[in-house]
Motif scaffolding. Structure first.
Motif: not given
Ligand SMILES: Cc1ncc(C[n+]2csc(CCOP(=O)(O)OP(=O)(O)O)c2C)c(N)n1
Ligand code: SF4
Ligand SMILES: [Mg+2]
Length: 349
Positions: A157-161
């Protein structure tokens, strides 16, 4: 077990050509504090120092990205060329064809290599261009604020979800498949392994790919990332322990053949691989591809020297280049005059 050549003692020891560690440094890094790329830079400096390479015999190359900025931070006295995005292999190939006596080290990122530069990368590998290719792999485009790259694992996942639902490109498997003669995977946080692998790459003649997981602390070091320091530390599986014996030191220790494999490199140096859990022969291509597949399915982060073939002819040998570098030949030898061209044209009639 013989150890790798030693670092300087405090007080400033010189290496075999009389240089200090600081003679292999570059400018101050402008990367984020804690970036994996800076850790790799330190090990590149250490490896060239330990090997005793003359800095002016080195050409540093890169493309675009945080990773591609790093050649500015090592070997200040070397030649350097910062190419456009993904085009470093073409520049490196040209430099080595012009002067094959140089040692080329290219530093690239997973974005620079596995997306825009993929076309150039695969041809560098299949030509076996003599170059150490350090792929600083953080799974994201760090410089452009952390989008997924093509080496990001599915499900991460990216930090943004945002979840990555595309398959990852395994650059080591690709390199082995395309005939690269030195393929290793390592971790920016494991200097004990990275230094002998870099030293071996200096002693190899041909493309030497080092895929080094290099966490991006700003955009990809969170829970859910498979390229974070924590994930790499928790899942790292060493194939073997790696040591390097330079060509200027004899092998004086007796080896237990069942436990240790010794690989002789092009320049007469040796890499020794001491067995850990599993049987593994890095000279066997099929086995190397099999362990890579297996480890991917198990979610392991497998590191070590995955494949080596020191005998494979490199591009300059395949092209039968003269010993004297093309860049140093007299103009009349590299630029045939009108009479010679007319003779060739006549022969084609
Ligand atoms: C032709 C071109 N397209 C896009 C960009 C924008 N860009 C700059 S760096 C980069 C990706 C860098 O990612 P990576 O190679 O993984 O390096 P990192 O910053 O992660 O070390 C992109 C897409 C560019 N500079 N030039
Ligand atoms: S953005 Fe990421 S890759 Fe770029 S310097 Fe910062 S930590 Fe390193
Ligand atoms: Mg990257």
């Amino acid at each position: 077990m013989p150890a790798a050549p030693e670092d300087p003692k405090p007080g400033g020891n010189t290496n075999r050509i009389g240089l200090l560690l600081q003679d292999y440094k570059g400018k101050e890094s402008t990367l984020c504090a804690g970036c994996g790329h800076d850790a790799i830079t330190s090990q590149i400096i250490r490896s060239f120092f330990q090997y005793g390479v003359e800095p002016h015999r080195v050409v540093k190359l890169s493309g675009i990205g945080c990773s591609s900025k790093t050649p500015a931070y090592f070997l200040d006295r070397a030649h350097g060329f910062n190419a456009v995005h993904g085009r470093m292999p073409a520049i490196g190939t040209g430099a080595m064809l012009a002067n094959h006596t140089l040692i080329a080290i290219g530093v690239s990122g997973d974005g620079d290599t596995a997306s825009i530069g993929m076309g150039q990368f695969v041809h560098l590998l299949r030509r076996n261009t003599p170059m150490i290719y350090v792929l600083e792999n953080n799974g994201v485009y760090g410089l452009t604020k952390g989008q997924f790259s093509a080496t990001a694992d599915p499900g991460s996942t990216l930090k943004t979800g945002v979840i990555n639902d595309l398959p990852a490109i395994d650059c080591c498997a690709l390199a082995i498949e395309l005939g690269c003669g030195y393929v290793a995977r390592s971790f920016a946080g494991d200097p004990k392994q990275l230094v002998p692998l870099l030293l071996g790459a200096i002693g190899h003649r041909g493309t030497a790919l080092l895929d080094v997981i290099s966490p991006c602390v700003t955009f990809n070091n969170h829970e859910g990332s498979t390229k974070s320091y924590r994930y790499a530390k928790e899942t790292e599986e060493l194939l073997h322990t790696v040591s390097f014996i330079p060509f200027y030191e004899p092998i004086t220790v007796d080896y237990d053949e069942g436990l240790t494999k010794v690989v002789t490199l092009h320049d007469g140096s040796h890499i020794t691989l001491r067995k850990l859990e599993r049987e593994f022969d890095p000279r066997n291509k099929i086995e190397a591809l099999r362990v890579l597949h297996e480890s991917r399915h198990k979610g392991e982060f497998l590191t070590g020297l995955l494949y080596v073939d020191p005998e494979k002819p490199d591009l300059t040998r395949l092209l039968n280049l003269p010993d004297e570098p093309l860049a140093r030949l007299a103009p009349e030898m590299v630029r045939p005059g009108r009479a010679a061209l007319e003779e060739i044209m006549e022969a084609l009639r």
